[in-house]
Design a protein around this motif. Structure first.
Motif, short mmCIF file in Angstrom:
data_model
loop_
_atom_site.label_atom_id
_atom_site.label_comp_id
_atom_site.label_asym_id
_atom_site.label_seq_id
_atom_site.Cartn_x
_atom_site.Cartn_y
_atom_site.Cartn_z
N PHE A 90 32.27 36.18 51.54
CA PHE A 90 31.01 35.44 51.47
C PHE A 90 31.19 34.00 51.94
CE2 PHE A 90 28.50 32.41 48.94
CZ PHE A 90 27.23 32.72 49.39
N TYR A 91 32.26 33.35 51.49
CA TYR A 91 32.49 31.96 51.87
C TYR A 91 32.84 31.83 53.35
CZ TYR A 91 32.33 30.69 46.95
OH TYR A 91 31.92 30.48 45.66
N ARG A 92 33.57 32.80 53.87
CA ARG A 92 33.86 32.76 55.30
C ARG A 92 32.58 32.84 56.12
NH1 ARG A 92 38.88 37.10 55.62
NH2 ARG A 92 40.46 35.82 54.56
N THR A 93 31.71 33.73 55.72
CA THR A 93 30.42 33.86 56.42
C THR A 93 29.61 32.58 56.29
OG1 THR A 93 30.42 36.23 55.94
CG2 THR A 93 28.33 35.24 56.60
N LEU A 94 29.61 32.00 55.09
CA LEU A 94 28.83 30.79 54.85
C LEU A 94 29.30 29.64 55.73
CD1 LEU A 94 26.63 29.52 53.03
CD2 LEU A 94 28.46 28.82 51.47
N PHE A 95 30.61 29.48 55.87
CA PHE A 95 31.14 28.38 56.69
C PHE A 95 31.03 28.67 58.19
CE2 PHE A 95 33.18 27.13 52.71
CZ PHE A 95 33.06 25.75 52.75
N TYR A 96 30.96 29.95 58.54
CA TYR A 96 30.88 30.30 59.96
C TYR A 96 29.46 30.23 60.50
CZ TYR A 96 31.39 32.93 64.29
OH TYR A 96 31.37 33.32 65.61
N LEU A 97 28.46 30.40 59.66
CA LEU A 97 27.06 30.45 60.11
C LEU A 97 26.64 29.23 60.94
CD1 LEU A 97 25.15 32.09 57.13
CD2 LEU A 97 25.54 33.04 59.40
N PRO A 98 27.00 27.99 60.56
CA PRO A 98 26.56 26.85 61.39
C PRO A 98 27.01 26.93 62.84
CG PRO A 98 27.34 26.08 59.27
CD PRO A 98 27.67 27.53 59.33
N ALA A 99 28.15 27.59 63.10
CA ALA A 99 28.62 27.71 64.48
C ALA A 99 27.71 28.59 65.33
CB ALA A 99 30.04 28.26 64.51
N LEU A 100 26.87 29.41 64.68
CA LEU A 100 25.95 30.29 65.41
C LEU A 100 24.65 29.59 65.78
CD1 LEU A 100 26.39 33.57 63.32
CD2 LEU A 100 27.56 32.91 65.43
N ALA A 101 24.41 28.41 65.22
CA ALA A 101 23.16 27.70 65.50
C ALA A 101 23.15 27.20 66.95
CB ALA A 101 22.99 26.52 64.55
N PRO A 102 22.04 27.36 67.67
CA PRO A 102 21.96 26.83 69.04
C PRO A 102 22.19 25.32 69.04
CG PRO A 102 20.12 28.30 68.58
CD PRO A 102 20.81 28.08 67.27
N PRO A 103 22.96 24.80 70.00
CA PRO A 103 23.28 23.36 69.99
C PRO A 103 22.05 22.45 69.98
CG PRO A 103 24.65 24.53 71.56
CD PRO A 103 23.63 25.51 71.09
N VAL A 104 21.02 22.81 70.74
CA VAL A 104 19.82 21.96 70.81
C VAL A 104 19.12 21.94 69.46
CG1 VAL A 104 17.55 21.67 71.87
CG2 VAL A 104 19.51 22.33 73.28
N ALA A 105 18.91 23.11 68.86
CA ALA A 105 18.23 23.17 67.57
C ALA A 105 19.03 22.46 66.49
CB ALA A 105 17.99 24.63 67.18
N ALA A 106 20.36 22.65 66.49
CA ALA A 106 21.19 21.99 65.48
C ALA A 106 21.15 20.48 65.63
CB ALA A 106 22.63 22.49 65.61
N THR A 107 21.16 19.99 66.85
CA THR A 107 21.13 18.54 67.07
C THR A 107 19.80 17.95 66.64
OG1 THR A 107 22.61 18.85 68.96
CG2 THR A 107 21.51 16.73 68.77
N VAL A 108 18.69 18.61 67.00
CA VAL A 108 17.38 18.12 66.59
C VAL A 108 17.28 18.08 65.06
CG1 VAL A 108 14.91 18.63 66.60
CG2 VAL A 108 16.23 18.88 68.70
N ALA A 109 17.76 19.13 64.40
CA ALA A 109 17.71 19.16 62.95
C ALA A 109 18.54 18.04 62.34
CB ALA A 109 18.21 20.52 62.44
N PHE A 110 19.70 17.77 62.91
CA PHE A 110 20.56 16.71 62.38
C PHE A 110 19.91 15.35 62.55
CE2 PHE A 110 24.34 18.41 60.73
CZ PHE A 110 25.19 17.36 60.42
N VAL A 111 19.29 15.12 63.70
CA VAL A 111 18.62 13.83 63.92
C VAL A 111 17.49 13.64 62.92
CG1 VAL A 111 17.25 12.47 65.55
CG2 VAL A 111 19.23 13.76 66.36
N LEU A 112 16.74 14.69 62.64
CA LEU A 112 15.64 14.58 61.68
C LEU A 112 16.17 14.41 60.25
CD1 LEU A 112 13.20 17.29 63.09
CD2 LEU A 112 13.14 14.82 63.43
#
Length: 314
Positions: free
Chosen positions: A111-133
């Motif tokens: 479960f923890y491996r999946t939890l820590f791996y999930l952010p790597a699956l986020a599209p770079p553009v969407a992840a960056t926009v979310a971080f800026v917000l």
């Protein structure tokens, strides 16, 4: 059945391995060597994106001379080097520590491996926009939480001093790709080596330093090389973060006019290459110079890491 003997047979046997390499050689020729040689040839010419029908004008070394006089190159190269020196080691260390902790987990390890791996699956553009917000100075949740506990949050992507560290935080958030590789490498370390070292009186740090690190050194080398090459091509996150944080995503002609915001702190070398290539002037000849230099620098870093990396762990 008849067999091939003599010189002809030996010649055919020697050629057999090369026949299996033909598809790879064709791919390298079409997608690496031909573009590289074309870029070198174009670097000695004047070419404009807005008028590709006009034959290139040979101008000798003028593009190369301007490269060494261009102040924007120095600024972009410094920002890119900052990401190489800071983000690459932090991502490797962060991923390795996370992998070590996950391997020590007794329950719910998957479960923890999946939890820590999930952010790597986020599209770079969407992840960056979310971080800026999330890190928006006035209304972002992070600064709001900090204000509730009496801490004044920084301006993050709107502050030249915090813009690059904010991108580092984004990179650390997505270390799942490296983490999962380190998890597999750590599981492959022979248990017998740790047991023998423990019998000899080695502590936890000594076992990690002299058993674990040498055993996973090829994986560390791979992470370092791919990380450096990735940072030398660092484009998407820097472009999206600067555009979204400035509040003006695109400018005239469809090209972002806010690259490097704030105050050029996130203006990386690939961003400058993009602006030179597809900006209003479209200087493809000078852009070829920038791309050739970037290729040479990437190859140089790769060769250094291939030859010297193991000495760093001694």
């Amino acid at each position: 059945m008849p067999t091939i003997t003599g010189g002809a047979g030996r010649y055919r046997r020697r050629l057999t391995p090369y026949t299996f390499m033909i598809p790879a050689l064709i791919g390298l020729g079409l997608f690496l060597f031909y573009p590289l040689l074309s870029s070198i040839w174009f670097s000695f010419h004047r070419m404009h994106l807005v008028n590709l029908t006009q034959p290139p004008d040979f101008i000798g070394l003028d593009n190369w001379k301007f490269f060494f006089e261009d102040p924007n190159v120095i600024r972009a190269a410094k920002n890119t080097l900052w990401f190489v020196v800071i983000m690459v080691p932090m991502r490797i260390v962060g991923a390795l520590i996370t992998a070590l902790l996950l391997n020590q987990a007794k329950r719910s390890r998957g479960f923890y491996r999946t939890l820590f791996y999930l952010p790597a699956l986020a599209p770079p553009v969407a992840a960056t926009v979310a971080f800026v917000l999330l890190l928006k100075p006035g209304t972002g949740p992070v600064n709001t939480l900090l204000a509730n506990i009496g801490i004044e949050g920084p301006l993050w992507f709107n502050d030249p001093l915090w813009a690059k560290p904010s991108l580092v935080l984004l990179g650390l958030w997505g270390i799942g790709d490296l983490m999962i590789i380190f998890v597999a490498a750590l599981l492959d370390v022979p248990v017998e080596l740790h047991e023998a070292a423990a019998l000899d009186g080695a502590g936890v740090w000594q076992r990690f330093r002299y058993v674990t690190l040498p055993s996973i050194s090829p994986v560390l080398q791979f992470a370092a090389i791919t990380g450096v090459i990735g940072m030398l091509q660092y484009f998407t996150q820097a472009a999206v973060a600067s555009s979204v944080a400035s509040g003006a995503v695109t400018g005239g002609g469809g090209i972002a006019n806010t690259f490097g915001y704030p105050s050029g702190s996130t203006f990386t070398y690939p961003l400058y290459l993009y602006v030179i290539s597809f900006g209003p002037r479209g200087l493809l000849g000078y852009a070829s110079v920038l791309s050739v230099v970037l290729f040479v620098v990437a190859v140089t870093f790769t060769l250094i890491l291939l030859r010297r990396f193991r000495t760093f762990l001694r």
